[in-house]
Design a protein around this motif. Structure first.
Motif, mmCIF file in Angstrom:
data_model
loop_
_atom_site.group_PDB
_atom_site.id
_atom_site.type_symbol
_atom_site.label_atom_id
_atom_site.label_comp_id
_atom_site.label_asym_id
_atom_site.label_seq_id
_atom_site.Cartn_x
_atom_site.Cartn_y
_atom_site.Cartn_z
ATOM 1 N N SER A 198 -26.766 26.126 -51.212
ATOM 2 C CA SER A 198 -26.462 25.882 -49.794
ATOM 3 C C SER A 198 -27.318 26.760 -48.891
ATOM 4 N N GLY A 199 -27.537 28.021 -49.305
ATOM 5 C CA GLY A 199 -28.382 28.916 -48.524
ATOM 6 C C GLY A 199 -29.823 28.438 -48.460
ATOM 7 N N ILE A 200 -30.321 27.921 -49.593
ATOM 8 C CA ILE A 200 -31.692 27.397 -49.636
ATOM 9 C C ILE A 200 -31.827 26.182 -48.726
ATOM 10 N N LEU A 201 -30.912 25.232 -48.873
ATOM 11 C CA LEU A 201 -30.998 23.980 -48.106
ATOM 12 C C LEU A 201 -30.920 24.237 -46.611
ATOM 13 N N GLY A 202 -30.096 25.215 -46.212
ATOM 14 C CA GLY A 202 -29.945 25.511 -44.802
ATOM 15 C C GLY A 202 -31.166 26.161 -44.195
ATOM 16 N N ASP A 203 -32.060 26.673 -45.042
ATOM 17 C CA ASP A 203 -33.252 27.384 -44.584
ATOM 18 C C ASP A 203 -34.488 26.465 -44.503
ATOM 19 N N ILE A 204 -34.373 25.261 -45.045
ATOM 20 C CA ILE A 204 -35.525 24.364 -45.119
ATOM 21 C C ILE A 204 -35.813 23.739 -43.746
ATOM 22 N N PRO A 205 -37.044 23.847 -43.260
ATOM 23 C CA PRO A 205 -37.381 23.278 -41.946
ATOM 24 C C PRO A 205 -37.459 21.753 -41.982
ATOM 25 N N GLU A 206 -37.581 21.160 -40.829
ATOM 26 C CA GLU A 206 -37.641 19.696 -40.721
ATOM 27 C C GLU A 206 -38.856 19.137 -41.441
ATOM 28 N N SER A 207 -39.969 19.873 -41.390
ATOM 29 C CA SER A 207 -41.193 19.473 -42.098
ATOM 30 C C SER A 207 -41.695 20.674 -42.885
#
Length: 211
Positions: A198-207
């Motif tokens: 969840s921490g990783i996914l929340g840090d991923i930018p739009e592109s």
């Protein structure tokens, strides 16, 4: 010598045993999974084991998982037989990966590499990244990625890299989120609500930019 290299999916017990010998030789205990887990991933998660041969001599072991509902492969493991390292065989394998019949429908391969800014073996880690870059790999940027913690240890920060047969410079963040969720749940047997994931996914930018 490289002209004699053949690559195929492991189908027989003898091929499996030959591949596992390279696996056992190449990885330290902390990076190995039990053989039973490898077999389970092949049987239940459709992960594929590949072996490269040089005139009948097994020289490369690799585990590759086709990410569901995508044109991505996940390179789980790759190892070159000890006395064949430094001959360009590993790079050749990576360059040919999409030419293997089982992989014809895929365009990209994503994989984890140790972060060269962490740990005591920085020189070795940089050499690994250099090896992958030589094969055409690019690094995903803009967010941090961690392996799920094992045996009560802390999560290890890794770099994510991609080899593609398409000339891409970025990937949508939503696509990367989907792929990493699949890897966590199917390769690492983690819940989709896993705290590290969840921490990783929340840090991923739009592109996500590839460098």
């Amino acid at each position: 010598m490289l002209d004699n290299i053949t690559i195929s999916e492991v189908k027989t017990d003898n091929e499996f045993n030959d591949a596992i010998k390279i696996y056992e030789e190449a990885f330290p205990e902390g990076e190995k999974r039990p053989i039973e887990d490898i077999k389970r991933n092949i049987e239940e998660n459709h992960e594929k084991m590949f072996i490269a041969m040089d005139n009948g001599v097994p020289v490369i072991f690799s585990m590759i998982w086709p990410v569901r509902d995508s044109d991505f492969l996940f390179l789980d493991y790759i190892a070159v037989r000890k006395d064949y390292r430094g001959r360009g065989i590993g790079s050749l394998f990576l360059q040919r990966i999409f030419d293997i019949r089982e992989n014809n429908d895929f365009n990209h391969m994503i994989f984890e590499v140790e972060n060269p800014e962490e740990g005591d073996n920085k020189k070795q880690r940089m050499a690994r990244i250099k090896f992958y870059r030589k094969a055409g790999a690019k690094t995903l940027t803009g967010f941090k990625y961690f392996l799920p913690p094992r045996n009560n240890n802390e999560s290890q920060e890794m770099k994510l890299m991609i080899i593609s047969r398409k000339n891409i410079r970025n990937v949508s963040g939503e696509r990367i989120q989907s792929i990493l969720s699949e890897i966590y749940t199917h390769i690492y047997n983690r819940s989709s609500n896993d705290r590290t994931l969840s921490g990783i996914l929340g840090d991923i930018p739009e592109s996500v930019t590839l460098e």
